[in-house]
Design an enzyme around this catalytic site. Structure first.
Site, PDB file in Angstrom:
ATOM      1  N   GLN A 254       0.821  -1.214   0.000  1.00  0.00           N
ATOM      2  CA  GLN A 254       0.000   0.000   0.000  1.00  0.00           C
ATOM      3  C   GLN A 254       0.856   1.266   0.000  1.00  0.00           C
ATOM      4  OE1 GLN A 254       0.036  -2.351   2.351  1.00  0.00           O
ATOM      5  NE2 GLN A 254      -0.093  -1.517   4.428  1.00  0.00           N
TER       6      GLN A 254
ATOM      7  N   ASN B 147      10.469  -6.702   1.203  1.00  0.00           N
ATOM      8  CA  ASN B 147      10.234  -8.133   1.016  1.00  0.00           C
ATOM      9  C   ASN B 147       9.772  -8.395  -0.416  1.00  0.00           C
ATOM     10  OD1 ASN B 147       7.505  -7.423   0.900  1.00  0.00           O
ATOM     11  ND2 ASN B 147       7.128  -7.971   3.036  1.00  0.00           N
TER      12      ASN B 147
ATOM     13  N   GLN C 223      23.773 -12.038   7.130  1.00  0.00           N
ATOM     14  CA  GLN C 223      22.757 -11.864   6.098  1.00  0.00           C
ATOM     15  C   GLN C 223      21.582 -12.810   6.293  1.00  0.00           C
ATOM     16  OE1 GLN C 223      22.773  -9.240   3.668  1.00  0.00           O
ATOM     17  NE2 GLN C 223      24.139  -8.798   5.364  1.00  0.00           N
TER      18      GLN C 223
ATOM     19  N   HIS D   2      18.552 -11.532   8.258  1.00  0.00           N
ATOM     20  CA  HIS D   2      17.659 -10.520   7.686  1.00  0.00           C
ATOM     21  C   HIS D   2      16.232 -11.048   7.568  1.00  0.00           C
ATOM     22  CE1 HIS D   2      19.492  -6.737   6.620  1.00  0.00           C
ATOM     23  NE2 HIS D   2      20.573  -7.338   6.194  1.00  0.00           N
TER      24      HIS D   2
ATOM     25  N   GLU E 130      24.221 -10.086  -4.627  1.00  0.00           N
ATOM     26  CA  GLU E 130      24.022  -8.728  -4.121  1.00  0.00           C
ATOM     27  C   GLU E 130      25.290  -8.271  -3.391  1.00  0.00           C
ATOM     28  OE1 GLU E 130      21.074  -6.324  -1.021  1.00  0.00           O
ATOM     29  OE2 GLU E 130      21.301  -8.490  -0.875  1.00  0.00           O
ATOM     30  N   HIS E 131      25.723  -9.066  -2.427  1.00  0.00           N
ATOM     31  CA  HIS E 131      26.962  -8.803  -1.692  1.00  0.00           C
ATOM     32  C   HIS E 131      27.957  -9.916  -2.010  1.00  0.00           C
ATOM     33  CE1 HIS E 131      23.653  -7.239   0.944  1.00  0.00           C
ATOM     34  NE2 HIS E 131      24.418  -6.165   0.920  1.00  0.00           N
TER      35      HIS E 131
ATOM     36  N   ASP F 120      26.930  -2.220   5.225  1.00  0.00           N
ATOM     37  CA  ASP F 120      25.540  -2.042   5.633  1.00  0.00           C
ATOM     38  C   ASP F 120      25.345  -0.776   6.453  1.00  0.00           C
ATOM     39  OD1 ASP F 120      24.204  -4.079   4.421  1.00  0.00           O
ATOM     40  OD2 ASP F 120      24.116  -5.389   6.165  1.00  0.00           O
TER      41      ASP F 120
ATOM     42  N   GLU G  12      14.180   9.038 -44.503  1.00  0.00           N
ATOM     43  CA  GLU G  12      13.253   8.397 -43.564  1.00  0.00           C
ATOM     44  C   GLU G  12      11.798   8.725 -43.879  1.00  0.00           C
ATOM     45  OE1 GLU G  12      15.917   7.742 -39.522  1.00  0.00           O
ATOM     46  OE2 GLU G  12      14.438   9.362 -39.533  1.00  0.00           O
TER      47      GLU G  12
ATOM     48  N   HIS H 241      10.339  17.225 -40.998  1.00  0.00           N
ATOM     49  CA  HIS H 241      11.669  17.352 -40.405  1.00  0.00           C
ATOM     50  C   HIS H 241      12.608  18.082 -41.369  1.00  0.00           C
ATOM     51  CE1 HIS H 241      10.242  14.481 -37.448  1.00  0.00           C
ATOM     52  NE2 HIS H 241      11.420  14.479 -36.825  1.00  0.00           N
TER      53      HIS H 241
END
Length: 429
Positions: free
Chosen positions: A186, A209, A255, A258, A322-323, A356, A410, A415
């Protein structure tokens, strides 16, 4: 953790599978909430805040007195630690500023590029079991540095309708202009469409998440820009006999704690180290307050033995962590050879935790293999590059005929006419 011995390349895809649901699994839920927020605004925000966060709120915006009270609840030690981290993040991101470029491509044709701040940005800060006030620093500091006019922060409230005091303190310290007690899908929908209370922004930043990640991706269908798909945390460590097993285990667990959908992987050319790390994980795991979360994440994780550094590097680049921590004797081989990683940590005394919090680099990074195409958040993430040009009469004479020929080829006569009418005016005068 599952131990895998020198897997064949054909099996790498299955071995490196992330423990996340696919977009299809949860897109229906996300779409339903988006549609409701788009049509009902704050009524829908209130409904889903009550449903998911267990608190009914009529007012989402955090008041100044709430921020002041939150500041008073924090210890001086924590406030000083946050200030140190902020200072280091500012130093590193300030150094990323670039100068405007200007070129005269031909005589009379001057082109230049300037960078302008995105006016309105939205920052999503996870709450839940681990309120990530450090992420406030990672996102608000560069936004403030470039001069974003509006910095809107959304974070889920607790059961009492409050946001973690450290999040509020960091937000105030870094120039956040509005703080909203809204989380999850939301919050992303609110910043995408705008409601009576939640401002519509131009770009949304921040991890979350799997539902938040899909919500950000869905937001792009409605014209919203996002930093990157940044979902559940992940870490890959490559190590040999020069690494300390206790260090490696602590990094993997840092990690794993988490969330249950996090994933950690050890790749090693040493079977001895793998055995030592597995034992050390069990020892350290029992001492963690979040051991049940970490244990479930460990179930999704792997210990992979590779016969050669070359194969190990290929596997790591295929995964795109990621790491990425390098604890090997020949660290330069991996430093020079890594192509796909969000952020790299080198040596026994460079834990991922440093990035971090307080080393200065940004911890908002691409997950789920997106490091193959995406960068982590940096100063340019909050900027737009705009090009400018100014052409003199001489300049138009120098390039006009080429433009006419190309436009005609073209089939775009208008143009061509835009050039022809000007060249005719120059010749007549």
């Amino acid at each position: 953790m599952k131990t895998i011995n020198n897997p064949q390349r054909a099996s790498w895809k299955d071995i490196l599978q992330r423990p996340t649901q696919t977009i299809e699994d949860i897109e229906a839920t996300v779409s339903e909430i988006f549609n409701e927020v788009a049509t009902k605004g704050d009524i829908a925000i209130e409904k889903y805040t009550s449903l998911f966060d267990g608190i009914s709120l009529k007012e989402f915006r955090v008041r100044e007195d709430e921020i002041s009270n939150a500041t008073n609840k924090l210890s001086d030690e924590l406030k000083e630690a946050i200030k140190l981290a902020k200072s280091n993040i500012e130093k590193f991101h300030s150094a990323q500023k670039t100068v405007n470029i200007e070129v005269e491509t031909v005589e009379g044709v001057r082109c230049w590029q300037e960078k302008r701040a995105i006016e309105k940005v939205g920052l999503y800060i996870p709450g839940g079991t681990a309120p990530l006030f450090s992420t406030v620093l990672m996102l608000a500091v560069p936004a403030q540095l470039v001069g974003c006019r509006e910095i809107v922060l959304c974070s889920p409230p607790d059961k009492n309708g409050n946001i973690n005091p450290a999040i509020l303190y960091a937000a105030k310290l870094c120039g956040v202009t509005q703080i909203m007690k809204v989380g999850g899908i939301q919050a992303i929908a609110g910043m995408t469409f705008g409601t009576a209370q939640i401002p519509k922004v131009s770009k949304i930043f921040g991890p979350g998440n799997q539902f938040v990640t899909v919500a950000k991706q869905l937001a792009t269908k409605y014209g919203m820009a996002i930093d990157m798909p940044a979902g559940p945390s992940e870490l890959l460590v490559v190590a040999d006999d020069t690494a300390k097993a206790s260090f490696v285990a602590s990094d993997l667990l840092s990690q794993a704690e988490h969330g249950t959908d996090s994933q950690v992987i050890l790749v090693s050319t040493s079977k001895k180290l793998i055995i030592e790390v597995e034992k050390e994980i069990e020892v350290q795991l029992t001492q963690l307050p979040r051991k049940e979360i970490a244990r479930k994440a460990i179930e999704n994780s792997k210990l992979i033995f590779m016969n050669s550094n070359e194969d190990a590097l290929d596997l790591i680049n295929d995964y795109g962590p990621e790491h990425f921590i390098i604890c090997t004797e020949n660290e330069d081989f991996y430093v020079q050879g890594i192509c796909n990683a969000g952020s790299v940590f080198i040596g026994n005394y460079t834990p991922e935790s440093a990035g971090d919090y307080a080393s200065g680099t940004n911890h908002t990074l691409p997950t789920n293999g997106f490091s193959k195409a995406y960068s982590g958040v940096n100063l340019d993430s909050f900027l737009k590059s705009m090009t400018f040009q100014k052409i003199t009469k001489k300049g138009l004479e120098n390039i006009g005929s080429s433009i006419e020929i190309m436009a005609e080829a073209e089939g775009l006569q208008a143009h061509k006419n835009a050039i022809t009418i000007r060249l005719k005016n120059i010749n007549e005068n």
